[in-house]
Design an enzyme around this catalytic site. Structure first.
Site: not given
Length: 262
Positions: A50, A52, A111, A202
């Site tokens: 999932r 954000d 990522y 992040r």
């Protein structure tokens, strides 16, 4: 009933994230609504990870069980038609085994984080990068990244609302490269692991930026990691620069060699 795997690309700006939410636009809901227009009934799309609000995807993977005679090619075309005008594209579609699972069958997630370094406002890449107005020291950032790779307690680098049972994770790679694009000089940060904690990438990027900006020494990243304390983390980087780039499986469900007849 056939289980289909989907490879999905999307621009995260208009959405509250992947997960379906009450009264908020989500990628999951947009895809499920599109499917309802193709195959009668309600459908639940299961995803590999999932994302954000504001986070993008280049190769998100999901699956759904559907009662349809459409070939994967026609199903993909129909989904893309009904997804308009949402900034979502189904890049590939393939039938998979009934026990194949987009999330639990995944063996690796990758990522990408894009940092644009220039003083002038971002225009073409607005909403797709994190813009910083000074050049970052990539060598210092690479030194700091080495302290973060491996099996660690990543309490410092996970959200206080993270629901994972354990902060222990193995970060297989955290690589930084300089890229010159049409918009200017960028740093691309690549993170690779079997799984990630909530806001881990992040958080790592925000700490690396502090090192690159000269506010932290490379060794300060190790100190932050070993603190096992969320307050020791650098500022969390914005979602605009983050992309779920790839999800890997033991056998690529989209590899033609692994597919049955259509």
């Amino acid at each position: 009933m056939t289980r289909f795997a989907f490879k999905i690309e999307y621009h995260g700006a208009p959405f509250s994230g992947w997960q379906r939410q009450l009264n908020e636009p989500s990628v999951q809901r947009a895809i499920e609504v599109a499917l309802e227009k193709i195959v009668v009934g309600s459908h639940v799309v299961i995803v590999a990870g999932r994302t954000d609000s504001g986070v993008h995807a280049l190769g998100q993977v999901a699956h759904c069980d559907l009662e349809t005679t459409l070939s994967p090619h026609r199903l993909m075309a129909a989904m893309n038609y009904h997804l308009r005008p949402n900034p979502i594209a189904i890049l590939d579609c393939a039938p998979v085994a009934d026990d194949w699972h987009a999330r639990f069958s995944a063996i690796e997630r990758r990522y990408l984080y894009r940092i644009l370094m220039r003083r002038s406002p971002a225009t073409l890449s607005r909403g797709l990068v994190w813009q910083v107005r000074k050049r970052l020291d990539i060598v210092a950032m690479q030194k700091a990244a080495k302290y973060l790779v491996g099996y660690h307690d990543f309490t410092t680098f996970r959200s206080s609302t993270c629901q994972a049972d354990s902060p222990l994770r193995t970060l297989d790679a955290l690589h930084i490269e300089a890229v010159t694009g049409l918009a200017g000089d960028e740093l691309h940060i690549h993170a690779k692991a079997r799984s990630f904690l909530h806001k881990q990438v992040r958080s790592l990027v925000g700490t690396l930026e502090r090192v690159g900006a000269g506010a932290w020494l490379p060794e300060d990243a190790r100190t932050a990691l070993e603190a096992h304390d969320r307050s020791a983390c650098g500022p969390v980087s914005p979602p605009t620069g983050l992309y779920l780039a790839q999800v890997r499986y033991l056998a690529d469900p989209f590899d033609m060699n692994n597919r049955g007849s259509e």
